[in-house]
Design a protein around this motif. Structure first.
Motif, PDB file in Angstrom:
ATOM      1  N   ALA A  37       0.828  -1.201   0.000  1.00  0.00           N
ATOM      2  CA  ALA A  37       0.000   0.000   0.000  1.00  0.00           C
ATOM      3  C   ALA A  37       0.861   1.248   0.000  1.00  0.00           C
ATOM      4  N   SER A  38       0.498   2.222  -0.851  1.00  0.00           N
ATOM      5  CA  SER A  38       1.280   3.443  -0.967  1.00  0.00           C
ATOM      6  C   SER A  38       0.804   4.535  -0.029  1.00  0.00           C
ATOM      7  N   MET A  39      -0.351   4.315   0.630  1.00  0.00           N
ATOM      8  CA  MET A  39      -0.880   5.297   1.552  1.00  0.00           C
ATOM      9  C   MET A  39      -1.357   4.634   2.827  1.00  0.00           C
ATOM     10  N   LEU A  40      -1.288   5.373   3.930  1.00  0.00           N
ATOM     11  CA  LEU A  40      -1.896   4.976   5.185  1.00  0.00           C
ATOM     12  C   LEU A  40      -3.062   5.915   5.433  1.00  0.00           C
ATOM     13  N   GLY A  41      -4.191   5.386   5.890  1.00  0.00           N
ATOM     14  CA  GLY A  41      -5.359   6.232   6.099  1.00  0.00           C
ATOM     15  C   GLY A  41      -6.114   5.887   7.366  1.00  0.00           C
ATOM     16  N   TRP A  42      -6.558   6.919   8.080  1.00  0.00           N
ATOM     17  CA  TRP A  42      -7.385   6.771   9.272  1.00  0.00           C
ATOM     18  C   TRP A  42      -8.630   7.605   9.033  1.00  0.00           C
ATOM     19  N   HIS A  43      -9.802   6.949   9.008  1.00  0.00           N
ATOM     20  CA  HIS A  43     -11.032   7.614   8.586  1.00  0.00           C
ATOM     21  C   HIS A  43     -12.087   7.504   9.686  1.00  0.00           C
ATOM     22  N   ASN A  44     -12.620   8.650  10.107  1.00  0.00           N
ATOM     23  CA  ASN A  44     -13.627   8.677  11.164  1.00  0.00           C
ATOM     24  C   ASN A  44     -14.899   9.342  10.665  1.00  0.00           C
ATOM     25  N   THR A  45     -16.033   8.745  11.028  1.00  0.00           N
ATOM     26  CA  THR A  45     -17.334   9.340  10.769  1.00  0.00           C
ATOM     27  C   THR A  45     -17.965   9.681  12.111  1.00  0.00           C
ATOM     28  N   ARG A  46     -18.293  10.944  12.302  1.00  0.00           N
ATOM     29  CA  ARG A  46     -18.881  11.392  13.571  1.00  0.00           C
ATOM     30  C   ARG A  46     -20.320  11.808  13.354  1.00  0.00           C
ATOM     31  N   PHE A  47     -21.214  11.226  14.172  1.00  0.00           N
ATOM     32  CA  PHE A  47     -22.626  11.570  14.132  1.00  0.00           C
ATOM     33  C   PHE A  47     -22.901  12.555  15.268  1.00  0.00           C
ATOM     34  N   SER A  48     -23.181  13.783  14.893  1.00  0.00           N
ATOM     35  CA  SER A  48     -23.361  14.864  15.865  1.00  0.00           C
ATOM     36  C   SER A  48     -24.665  15.587  15.576  1.00  0.00           C
TER      37      SER A  48
END
Length: 213
Positions: A37-48
């Motif tokens: 993998a050429s990228m590292l990713g951290w993805h968050n979805t916040r329900f507010s």
């Protein structure tokens, strides 16, 4: 074709791939074979409340340029602030530090109603009502050691149930199986914080209880 043109095209392709990930709200975009993998990713979805906030932190690998390539990617991402696609509007793009690494953070916002009626689309998960709460249901990739993306969901009002997810406070981080098959995950929580709401304890919520060995 000279090296400068080739490098420019490679950067454009990487930036396009990253922005597609942001706009599609965690679509399982694979820009290279998982083991390389050429990228590292951290993805968050916040329900507010009535709002859904997506935050993606991405870093180019050292083999792809590390800090320099990450900064270049963020410069391009900043040009897309204010852009709306598939119901989600990019609101911020900036360099940040995460886990001791320089990352490009991109935030976008959408409405909860848009997630519920399908105006805002995601290839990873679906959103539905469950009584007074909101349920997120989707597929987590298997063999997460070799995958470059981490996905999490935050509910301002707390998490009441989850499967295939580790819970810390009001955030559930989903995980896949270690075997050959993807795992179905579910997270149920409240979007509305209140004075009486208490954060979920560290661990995995019930009754959709599931733990990873």
């Amino acid at each position: 074709m000279n090296a400068e043109v080739l490098n420019a095209r490679a950067l454009t392709m990487r930036v396009g791939a990253v922005l597609a990930t942001f706009v599609l709200a965690f679509s399982l975009l694979v820009v290279a074979p998982p083991a390389h993998a050429s990228m590292l990713g951290w993805h968050n979805t916040r329900f507010s409340g009535d709002e859904v906030i997506f935050t993606s932190k991405t870093r180019m690998s050292e083999s792809e340029g590390g800090d320099g390539a990450t900064a270049d990617m963020c410069t391009e991402a900043q040009k897309n602030v204010g852009t709306t696609a598939l119901g989600s509007t990019i609101t911020r793009a900036y360099l940040d530090q995460y886990l001791g690494m320089q990352v490009c953070a991109v935030e976008s916002k959408a409405t909860l109603e848009g997630m519920l009626n399908g105006t805002v689309r995601s290839e990873l998960f679906s959103v539905m009502r469950e009584g007074e709460n909101i349920k997120v249901k989707g597929i987590a990739p298997h063999d997460t050691v070799h995958y470059s993306n981490t996905y999490s969901f935050t509910f301002d009002g707390g998490i009441t149930a989850a499967s295939s997810a580790n819970i810390v406070g009001n955030t559930a981080t989903v995980f896949g199986n270690d075997g050959l098959y993807d795992a179905t995950f579910e997270v149920v929580g409240s979007t509305k914080a209140s004075a009486s709401a208490k954060p979920s304890s560290s661990g995995t919520a019930s009754p959709l209880n599931s733990s990873k060995s």
